[in-house]
Motif scaffolding. Structure first.
Motif, mmCIF file in Angstrom:
data_model
loop_
_atom_site.group_PDB
_atom_site.id
_atom_site.type_symbol
_atom_site.label_atom_id
_atom_site.label_comp_id
_atom_site.label_asym_id
_atom_site.label_seq_id
_atom_site.Cartn_x
_atom_site.Cartn_y
_atom_site.Cartn_z
ATOM 1 N N UNK A 1 0.853 -1.178 0.000
ATOM 2 C CA UNK A 1 0.000 0.000 0.000
ATOM 3 C C UNK A 1 0.886 1.223 0.000
ATOM 4 N N UNK A 2 0.286 2.367 -0.214
ATOM 5 C CA UNK A 2 1.054 3.580 -0.445
ATOM 6 C C UNK A 2 0.934 4.608 0.684
ATOM 7 N N UNK A 3 0.470 4.159 1.844
ATOM 8 C CA UNK A 3 0.355 5.058 2.993
ATOM 9 C C UNK A 3 1.721 5.711 3.241
ATOM 10 N N UNK B 1 4.417 5.255 -7.837
ATOM 11 C CA UNK B 1 5.348 4.163 -8.073
ATOM 12 C C UNK B 1 4.743 3.074 -8.944
ATOM 13 N N UNK B 2 5.606 2.377 -9.645
ATOM 14 C CA UNK B 2 5.238 1.118 -10.284
ATOM 15 C C UNK B 2 5.663 0.028 -9.317
ATOM 16 N N UNK B 3 4.758 -0.890 -9.057
ATOM 17 C CA UNK B 3 5.047 -2.022 -8.189
ATOM 18 C C UNK B 3 5.112 -3.235 -9.111
ATOM 19 N N UNK C 1 5.426 -10.774 -13.480
ATOM 20 C CA UNK C 1 4.088 -11.351 -13.630
ATOM 21 C C UNK C 1 2.996 -10.291 -13.597
ATOM 22 N N UNK C 2 3.310 -9.100 -13.098
ATOM 23 C CA UNK C 2 2.323 -8.006 -13.070
ATOM 24 C C UNK C 2 3.030 -6.704 -12.719
ATOM 25 N N UNK C 3 2.430 -5.605 -13.175
ATOM 26 C CA UNK C 3 2.909 -4.263 -12.833
ATOM 27 C C UNK C 3 1.697 -3.469 -12.384
ATOM 28 N N UNK D 1 -2.371 -6.156 -4.308
ATOM 29 C CA UNK D 1 -1.996 -7.559 -4.115
ATOM 30 C C UNK D 1 -1.265 -8.108 -5.333
ATOM 31 N N UNK D 2 -0.311 -8.976 -5.065
ATOM 32 C CA UNK D 2 0.323 -9.689 -6.178
ATOM 33 C C UNK D 2 -0.708 -10.666 -6.742
#
Length: 154
Positions: free
Chosen positions: A88-90, A96-98, A108-110, A122-123
């Motif tokens: 989370x971005x608190x 950001x890109x996670x 597998x995801x961005x 969530x991943x």
């Protein structure tokens, strides 16, 4: 000798202009510990100087309270095992890109992390590591790209 001086001068000039990050320069107050390379079809797509978040405390803090992230830098979260990861971005001021990375080292995801957002990100599956970079730099990356970490010598 002249070529070495001019190469060094050019590198210093680029560094002063902010074209490349300083080798070993702090990343949001953390020590640079390596370079992440993004590979697609055997070719280098991008590279990021990174600091590692490899302890429970450093993974919990992440890039919270970081006001700026130089282009070409980021934080690589590493875990001892693969699992579902939640971010989370608190208290995070940057967009950001996670970048979720599976145990085989593939993206597998961005996900997009919006500053200050408290929604959980969530991943999509079990991942072994997660790369956080400036969102604007993530457009060059893609699902399926190979991620390789090269650590600096201690």
């Amino acid at each position: 000798m002249t070529m070495i001086k001019s190469t060094f001068g050019f590198a210093l000039f680029c560094l002063l202009l902010g074209i490349v990050p300083a080798l070993g320069a702090p990343i949001c107050g953390y020590r640079e510990t390596g370079v992440v390379e993004i590979i697609r079809d055997g070719a280098l797509v991008d590279r990021f100087a990174v600091t590692l978040a490899d302890t429970a405390d450093s993974r919990r803090r992440g890039l919270m309270n970081c006001r700026s992230l130089d282009p070409g830098t980021g934080m690589l979260f590493t875990y001892p095992d693969a699992g579902r990861r939640t971010f989370w971005m608190k208290d995070t001021f940057l967009e950001l890109a996670i970048v979720f990375i599976c145990p085989k080292g593939r993206i597998v995801a961005i996900a997009r992390g919006r500053p200050g957002c408290r929604d959980h990100i969530h991943s999509p599956d079990r991942v072994q590591s997660v790369l956080e970079i400036n969102f604007d730099e993530s457009h060059r990356l893609g699902v399926g790209d190979q991620v390789r970490l090269r650590l600096h010598d201690p």
